[in-house]
Design a protein around this motif. Structure first.
Motif, short mmCIF file in Angstrom:
data_model
loop_
_atom_site.label_atom_id
_atom_site.label_comp_id
_atom_site.label_asym_id
_atom_site.label_seq_id
_atom_site.Cartn_x
_atom_site.Cartn_y
_atom_site.Cartn_z
N ASN A 49 0.80 -1.22 0.00
CA ASN A 49 0.00 0.00 0.00
C ASN A 49 0.84 1.27 0.00
N GLN A 50 2.16 1.12 -0.16
CA GLN A 50 3.08 2.26 -0.22
C GLN A 50 2.91 3.19 0.99
N LEU A 51 2.96 2.58 2.16
CA LEU A 51 2.82 3.31 3.41
C LEU A 51 4.12 3.23 4.21
N THR A 52 4.25 4.14 5.16
CA THR A 52 5.45 4.20 5.99
C THR A 52 5.05 4.05 7.45
N LEU A 53 5.70 3.16 8.14
CA LEU A 53 5.40 2.94 9.56
C LEU A 53 5.98 4.09 10.39
N ALA A 54 5.13 4.70 11.20
CA ALA A 54 5.57 5.78 12.07
C ALA A 54 5.68 5.34 13.52
N GLY A 55 4.87 4.35 13.92
CA GLY A 55 4.90 3.96 15.32
C GLY A 55 4.13 2.70 15.60
N ILE A 56 4.27 2.22 16.84
CA ILE A 56 3.69 0.96 17.30
C ILE A 56 3.03 1.20 18.65
N LEU A 57 1.84 0.66 18.82
CA LEU A 57 1.14 0.69 20.10
C LEU A 57 1.03 -0.74 20.62
N ILE A 58 1.50 -0.96 21.84
CA ILE A 58 1.47 -2.29 22.45
C ILE A 58 0.53 -2.26 23.65
N THR A 59 -0.34 -3.27 23.74
CA THR A 59 -1.27 -3.34 24.87
C THR A 59 -0.74 -4.17 26.04
N HIS A 60 0.05 -5.22 25.74
CA HIS A 60 0.59 -6.05 26.81
C HIS A 60 1.71 -6.92 26.25
N ILE A 82 7.34 4.05 19.77
CA ILE A 82 6.88 2.74 20.25
C ILE A 82 6.35 2.90 21.67
N TYR A 83 5.06 2.71 21.82
CA TYR A 83 4.37 2.90 23.10
C TYR A 83 3.99 1.55 23.70
N GLY A 84 4.03 1.48 25.01
CA GLY A 84 3.61 0.26 25.70
C GLY A 84 3.70 0.45 27.20
N PRO A 85 3.14 -0.49 27.95
CA PRO A 85 3.13 -0.36 29.42
C PRO A 85 4.53 -0.50 30.00
N GLN A 116 -5.75 1.94 32.02
CA GLN A 116 -5.07 0.87 32.72
C GLN A 116 -6.07 -0.26 32.95
N LEU A 117 -5.76 -1.46 32.42
CA LEU A 117 -6.72 -2.57 32.44
C LEU A 117 -6.09 -3.85 32.99
N PRO A 118 -5.70 -3.87 34.25
CA PRO A 118 -5.12 -5.10 34.79
C PRO A 118 -6.14 -6.24 34.80
N GLY A 119 -5.63 -7.45 34.65
CA GLY A 119 -6.50 -8.63 34.68
C GLY A 119 -5.91 -9.72 33.83
N THR A 121 -3.21 -9.45 31.90
CA THR A 121 -1.88 -9.28 32.48
C THR A 121 -1.98 -8.11 33.44
N LEU A 122 -0.98 -7.98 34.29
CA LEU A 122 -1.06 -6.93 35.32
C LEU A 122 -0.89 -5.53 34.75
N GLY A 123 -0.14 -5.40 33.65
CA GLY A 123 0.12 -4.08 33.09
C GLY A 123 -0.67 -3.76 31.84
N HIS A 124 -1.64 -4.57 31.51
CA HIS A 124 -2.40 -4.41 30.25
C HIS A 124 -3.00 -3.00 30.17
N ILE A 125 -2.88 -2.39 28.97
CA ILE A 125 -3.48 -1.08 28.75
C ILE A 125 -4.30 -1.10 27.45
N ALA A 126 -5.12 -0.08 27.27
CA ALA A 126 -5.87 0.10 26.02
C ALA A 126 -5.68 1.52 25.54
#
Length: 263
Positions: A49-60, A82-85, A116-119, A121-126
């Motif tokens: 699709n001729q796109l460029t990756l700018a970032g990553i979001l990690i939930t757990h 790169i974002y994550g808990p 913040q959505l523990p359960g 995993t303890l550090g799970h986020i949305a």
């Protein structure tokens, strides 16, 4: 400047039943991806699709959500956001999230609210961007994540938080578990006509090789037993299955999760 109104969410299928979500705008070639467990399918999508990756979001931290990070860093010509808990052991995150309620996705000038959505995993986020909720393995359509690290009370509270969001909020979870979840939900609440109709609709989607997502918060509150632990029919079903009358909604939730684990 990218506008706030042309957000597009696209699924990339990975492994047997994972979805990696691509966040993009028609006005920009830059994209973010959520929970890239597999780098190869992401790279194929970007190049096609001729796109460029700018970032990553990690939930757990589970590997089917994080396994592609390193290869995507190596593939990318520029530094990725790169974002994550911060509380989970995830390599290569350069924007750790601890308690901040919002983050800025610089490349697309988007603001994401963080829950913040523990359960599961303890550090799970949305991440909540405009009307789109990326909730990883906490809330599924018709179900919820297993209790790998947290307590039933924690996960129940996390789900109540999500259930309190605007009804039209679209739910982008990370797995195609919908039909399996709905089969169980019907066992628990067989007289729920909205659930029966939703199951039929999802069966049709899957028969046509289409995904069942996104769902909405409104739909989940109508059909998802894990958001309905206050409903008499579900309390009675749990009581009948375990021969134990739950004393509160957390107990109902805990027993319901145990039932689903063995279903």
């Amino acid at each position: 400047m990218p506008s706030e109104t042309d957000l597009t969410i696209t699924p990339i299928q990975a492994f047997n039943d994972n979805y990696i979500w691509v966040i993009s705008k028609s006005s920009s070639p830059l994209v973010y991806v959520v929970d890239p467990g597999d780098a190869n399918v992401v790279i194929h999508y970007l190049e096609t699709n001729q796109l460029t990756l700018a970032g990553i979001l990690i939930t757990h931290h589970h590997s089917d959500h994080t396994g592609g990070i390193k290869a995507l860093i190596e593939y990318s010509a520029t530094d990725l956001e790169i974002y994550g808990p911060s509380s989970e052991n995830i390599a290569d995150i350069n924007n750790p999230i601890s308690t901040q309620p919002h983050i800025k996705l610089q490349a697309l000038e988007l603001t994401a609210r963080v829950y913040q959505l523990p359960g599961h995993t303890l550090g799970h986020i949305a991440y909540h961007i405009q009307d789109e909720l990326f909730c990883g393995d906490t809330l599924f359509s018709g179900g919820c994540g297993r209790l790998f690290e947290g307590t039933a009370s924690q996960l129940h509270h996390s789900l109540e938080l999500l259930a309190s969001l605007e009804q039209h909020t679209r739910v982008y979870c990370a797995h195609e578990y919908t039909l399996s979840n709905l089969k169980f939900a019907i066992r628990v609440e067989p007289n729920n006509s909205q659930l029966a109709h939703y199951y039929q609709d999802c069966q049709t989607l899957r028969a046509n090789k289409k995904i069942t997502l996104p769902s909405t918060i409104k739909t989940e509150k109508e059909i998802n037993p894990f958001l309905r632990c206050h409903i008499d029919e579900i309390v009675n079903a749990v009581n009948q299955h375990f021969n134990q009358k739950p004393v509160d909604t957390v107990t109902t939730f805990r027993l319901l999760r145990q039932w689903k684990d063995k279903a």
